[in-house]
Design a protein around this motif. Structure first.
Motif, mmCIF file in Angstrom:
data_model
loop_
_atom_site.group_PDB
_atom_site.id
_atom_site.type_symbol
_atom_site.label_atom_id
_atom_site.label_comp_id
_atom_site.label_asym_id
_atom_site.label_seq_id
_atom_site.Cartn_x
_atom_site.Cartn_y
_atom_site.Cartn_z
ATOM 1 N N ASN A 49 0.810 -1.218 0.000
ATOM 2 C CA ASN A 49 0.000 0.000 0.000
ATOM 3 C C ASN A 49 0.840 1.263 0.000
ATOM 4 O OD1 ASN A 49 -2.403 -1.398 -0.068
ATOM 5 N ND2 ASN A 49 -2.654 -1.438 2.159
ATOM 6 N N ASN A 50 1.898 1.299 0.785
ATOM 7 C CA ASN A 50 2.752 2.482 0.839
ATOM 8 C C ASN A 50 3.432 2.736 -0.498
ATOM 9 O OD1 ASN A 50 2.134 3.005 3.510
ATOM 10 N ND2 ASN A 50 3.900 1.867 4.311
ATOM 11 N N SER A 51 3.898 1.672 -1.123
ATOM 12 C CA SER A 51 4.559 1.819 -2.420
ATOM 13 C C SER A 51 3.559 2.271 -3.486
ATOM 14 C CB SER A 51 5.197 0.494 -2.840
ATOM 15 O OG SER A 51 6.207 0.111 -1.940
ATOM 16 N N ARG A 52 2.376 1.713 -3.436
ATOM 17 C CA ARG A 52 1.337 2.092 -4.398
ATOM 18 C C ARG A 52 1.033 3.580 -4.285
ATOM 19 N NH1 ARG A 52 -1.992 -2.025 -6.406
ATOM 20 N NH2 ARG A 52 -3.790 -0.635 -6.360
ATOM 21 N N ARG A 53 0.862 4.040 -3.040
ATOM 22 C CA ARG A 53 0.537 5.443 -2.822
ATOM 23 C C ARG A 53 1.680 6.348 -3.269
ATOM 24 N NH1 ARG A 53 -2.891 8.558 -3.690
ATOM 25 N NH2 ARG A 53 -4.273 6.873 -2.995
ATOM 26 N N GLU A 54 2.916 5.926 -3.006
ATOM 27 C CA GLU A 54 4.071 6.731 -3.392
ATOM 28 C C GLU A 54 4.175 6.854 -4.909
ATOM 29 O OE1 GLU A 54 8.941 6.759 -2.847
ATOM 30 O OE2 GLU A 54 7.690 5.442 -1.602
ATOM 31 N N ILE A 55 3.966 5.753 -5.608
ATOM 32 C CA ILE A 55 4.023 5.766 -7.077
ATOM 33 C C ILE A 55 2.962 6.700 -7.650
ATOM 34 C CG2 ILE A 55 3.645 4.372 -9.153
ATOM 35 C CD1 ILE A 55 4.878 2.004 -7.589
ATOM 36 N N ILE A 56 1.746 6.600 -7.125
ATOM 37 C CA ILE A 56 0.647 7.435 -7.619
ATOM 38 C C ILE A 56 0.897 8.912 -7.323
ATOM 39 C CG2 ILE A 56 -1.795 7.990 -7.306
ATOM 40 C CD1 ILE A 56 -2.313 5.005 -6.919
ATOM 41 N N GLU A 57 1.431 9.208 -6.142
ATOM 42 C CA GLU A 57 1.705 10.598 -5.775
ATOM 43 C C GLU A 57 2.768 11.213 -6.675
ATOM 44 O OE1 GLU A 57 0.061 12.596 -3.798
ATOM 45 O OE2 GLU A 57 -1.353 10.944 -3.441
ATOM 46 N N VAL A 58 3.782 10.443 -7.031
ATOM 47 C CA VAL A 58 4.810 10.938 -7.953
ATOM 48 C C VAL A 58 4.191 11.199 -9.322
ATOM 49 C CG1 VAL A 58 6.903 10.313 -9.227
ATOM 50 C CG2 VAL A 58 6.747 9.852 -6.776
ATOM 51 N N GLU A 59 3.350 10.281 -9.760
ATOM 52 C CA GLU A 59 2.664 10.430 -11.049
ATOM 53 C C GLU A 59 1.799 11.689 -11.047
ATOM 54 O OE1 GLU A 59 0.109 7.530 -14.081
ATOM 55 O OE2 GLU A 59 -0.066 7.246 -11.910
ATOM 56 N N LYS A 60 1.092 11.923 -9.963
ATOM 57 C CA LYS A 60 0.229 13.103 -9.847
ATOM 58 C C LYS A 60 1.052 14.391 -9.819
ATOM 59 C CE LYS A 60 -3.084 12.882 -6.784
ATOM 60 N NZ LYS A 60 -3.802 12.561 -5.521
ATOM 61 N N SER A 61 2.174 14.352 -9.127
ATOM 62 C CA SER A 61 3.030 15.536 -9.035
ATOM 63 C C SER A 61 3.586 15.913 -10.407
ATOM 64 C CB SER A 61 4.180 15.272 -8.057
ATOM 65 O OG SER A 61 5.050 16.378 -7.992
ATOM 66 N N ASP A 62 4.037 14.923 -11.166
ATOM 67 C CA ASP A 62 4.552 15.178 -12.514
ATOM 68 C C ASP A 62 3.465 15.732 -13.425
ATOM 69 O OD1 ASP A 62 6.999 14.230 -11.687
ATOM 70 O OD2 ASP A 62 6.770 12.241 -12.590
ATOM 71 N N ALA A 63 2.273 15.173 -13.311
ATOM 72 C CA ALA A 63 1.147 15.614 -14.153
ATOM 73 C C ALA A 63 0.750 17.049 -13.806
ATOM 74 C CB ALA A 63 -0.040 14.678 -13.974
ATOM 75 N N LEU A 64 0.764 17.377 -12.534
ATOM 76 C CA LEU A 64 0.405 18.734 -12.114
ATOM 77 C C LEU A 64 1.392 19.753 -12.666
ATOM 78 C CD1 LEU A 64 -1.324 20.669 -10.453
ATOM 79 C CD2 LEU A 64 0.092 20.118 -8.456
ATOM 80 N N GLU A 65 2.665 19.411 -12.624
ATOM 81 C CA GLU A 65 3.679 20.319 -13.164
ATOM 82 C C GLU A 65 3.491 20.513 -14.662
ATOM 83 O OE1 GLU A 65 8.531 20.801 -13.102
ATOM 84 O OE2 GLU A 65 7.509 19.711 -11.514
ATOM 85 N N GLN A 66 3.165 19.432 -15.367
ATOM 86 C CA GLN A 66 2.935 19.528 -16.808
ATOM 87 C C GLN A 66 1.688 20.357 -17.104
ATOM 88 O OE1 GLN A 66 2.583 15.739 -18.782
ATOM 89 N NE2 GLN A 66 2.240 16.649 -20.800
ATOM 90 N N LEU A 67 0.645 20.155 -16.322
ATOM 91 C CA LEU A 67 -0.610 20.885 -16.508
ATOM 92 C C LEU A 67 -0.383 22.386 -16.340
ATOM 93 C CD1 LEU A 67 -3.579 20.121 -17.069
ATOM 94 C CD2 LEU A 67 -3.972 20.151 -14.598
ATOM 95 N N LYS A 68 0.362 22.763 -15.322
ATOM 96 C CA LYS A 68 0.647 24.172 -15.069
ATOM 97 C C LYS A 68 1.525 24.760 -16.166
ATOM 98 C CE LYS A 68 0.256 24.126 -10.006
ATOM 99 N NZ LYS A 68 0.983 24.326 -8.730
#
Length: 272
Positions: A49-68
Motif C-alpha cells: 500500500n505504501n509503495s502504491r501510494r508513493e508511485i501514484i503521488e509521484v505520477e500526480k506531481s509530474d502531471a500537475l507540473e505539466q498541466l501548469k
C-alpha cells in the motif's frame, strides 16, 4: 456566486486547443477555470500500500507540473486558473466538485480525451450521467473560439425538459444566442398531437429569451433527416438532457454520438 469552467485535460494533441476554448468560454462567462487531469494510477500488482501510494503521488506531481506548464503558455494571467490532478474515476469525482456556491460548466473535447465516449457508450453510462448534475459542453477539438449562436434542443413530452437549467443556459449566453429551435423525434409509440403541443408550449415559453421555432421529425429515415437538417445549419449546438430517450435509448445514443457528434463535428450540451 462564483462561476467556473471545468475542463477535462488528458495531455493528448488536442489538449492545448481545449485549454484555449476553456479560456474563451471563461471570458464569455466572466468565470474562473479549473483544469482537471486523471492519471492512470497503474502500479505493480505486488506493490504494498505504501509503495502504491508513493508511485501514484509521484505520477500526480509530474502531471500537475505539466498541466501548469502547458496552461501557462495558453491561458492569460488575468484569468484565475486552478488545477486538480486525481487518480479517482471522473464519474465519482465530478459530482463532488460541484457545490452550492459555484456556477459550473464542464468542458470536454469530442475527440482525444475519449471521456465523452466512455460516459455515453460505457456499461456505466446511465449511472454516470445521472450522478453528474452539472451542465456539460462537449466541443469538437478543432473548434476555434467559443460562440453559441444557435441551439437545437431535442425534447420529448415523456421526458420533461429541465426548464431551470435551460433558462440558466440561455441567460448565461444571452449575448451570443440568436436562435433557438426545439426538435422532437416522433416514433410509432409517440402521440404526434401531444408532441406538437409540447413543442408549441416550449416555443411560447422561451420566445422572450430568443427567437424560437420548432420542428418534428418522423418516418423511416428520421435519423438521416436530422443529420441533413443539422448539416445545413450554421454551427449549431445540439442540446440534450440526461435521463431523456435521446441519452438512455441505445439506438438514439449511437446515432447521437457516432453520426452527429463524432462524424458531424457538432458541439453538444448535456443538461442535468
Amino acid at each position: 456566486m462564483k462561476k467556473r469552467v471545468i475542463a477535462l485535460i488528458d495531455f493528448s494533441s488536442y489538449s492545448e486547443n481545449l485549454m484555449r476554448l476553456a479560456d474563451s468560454l471563461a471570458e464569455t462567462m466572466e468565470a474562473g477555470i479549473l483544469l482537471i487531469h486523471q492519471v492512470p494510477g497503474i502500479v505493480p500488482a505486488l506493490a504494498d500500500n505504501n509503495s502504491r501510494r508513493e508511485i501514484i503521488e509521484v505520477e500526480k506531481s509530474d502531471a500537475l507540473e505539466q498541466l501548469k506548464s502547458v496552461s501557462k503558455t495558453i491561458i492569460p494571467a488575468k484569468h484565475s486558473v486552478n488545477f486538480l490532478v486525481t487518480e479517482r474515476p471522473l464519474g465519482v469525482l465530478l459530482p463532488e466538485i460541484g457545490s452550492g456556491d459555484s456556477d459550473d460548466l464542464i468542458l470536454v473535447g469530442l475527440k482525444g480525451t475519449g471521456i465523452l465516449k466512455k460516459i455515453f457508450m460505457g456499461s456505466t453510462a446511465s449511472k454516470i450521467i445521472d450522478d453528474i448534475d452539472i451542465t456539460t459542453i462537449a466541443v469538437p477539438v478543432k473548434m476555434e473560439g467559443f460562440k453559441i449562436k444557435k441551439l437545437v434542443i431535442a425534447v420529448n413530452p415523456k421526458f420533461p425538459l429541465n426548464i431551470p437549467a435551460l433558462t440558466h443556459l440561455l441567460h448565461t449566453f444571452k449575448s451570443s444566442i440568436k436562435q433557438v429551435e426545439f426538435i422532437s423525434i416522433i416514433t410509432p409509440d409517440d402521440n404526434e398531437i401531444t408532441s406538437l403541443t409540447y413543442l408549441k408550449e416550449l416555443t411560447e415559453h422561451y420566445r422572450d429569451d430568443a427567437p424560437c421555432s420548432f420542428r418534428m421529425f418522423a418516418g423511416e429515415d428520421v435519423f438521416k433527416e436530422i443529420k441533413t437538417f443539422m448539416d445545413k445549419e450554421e454551427k449549431p449546438f445540439l442540446v440534450v438532457q440526461k435521463g431523456s430517450r435521446t441519452i438512455n435509448d441505445q439506438v438514439f445514443r449511437k446515432f447521437l454520438i457516432n453520426d452527429l457528434v463524432y462524424h458531424g463535428n457538432i458541439p453538444m450540451i448535456i443538461l442535468p
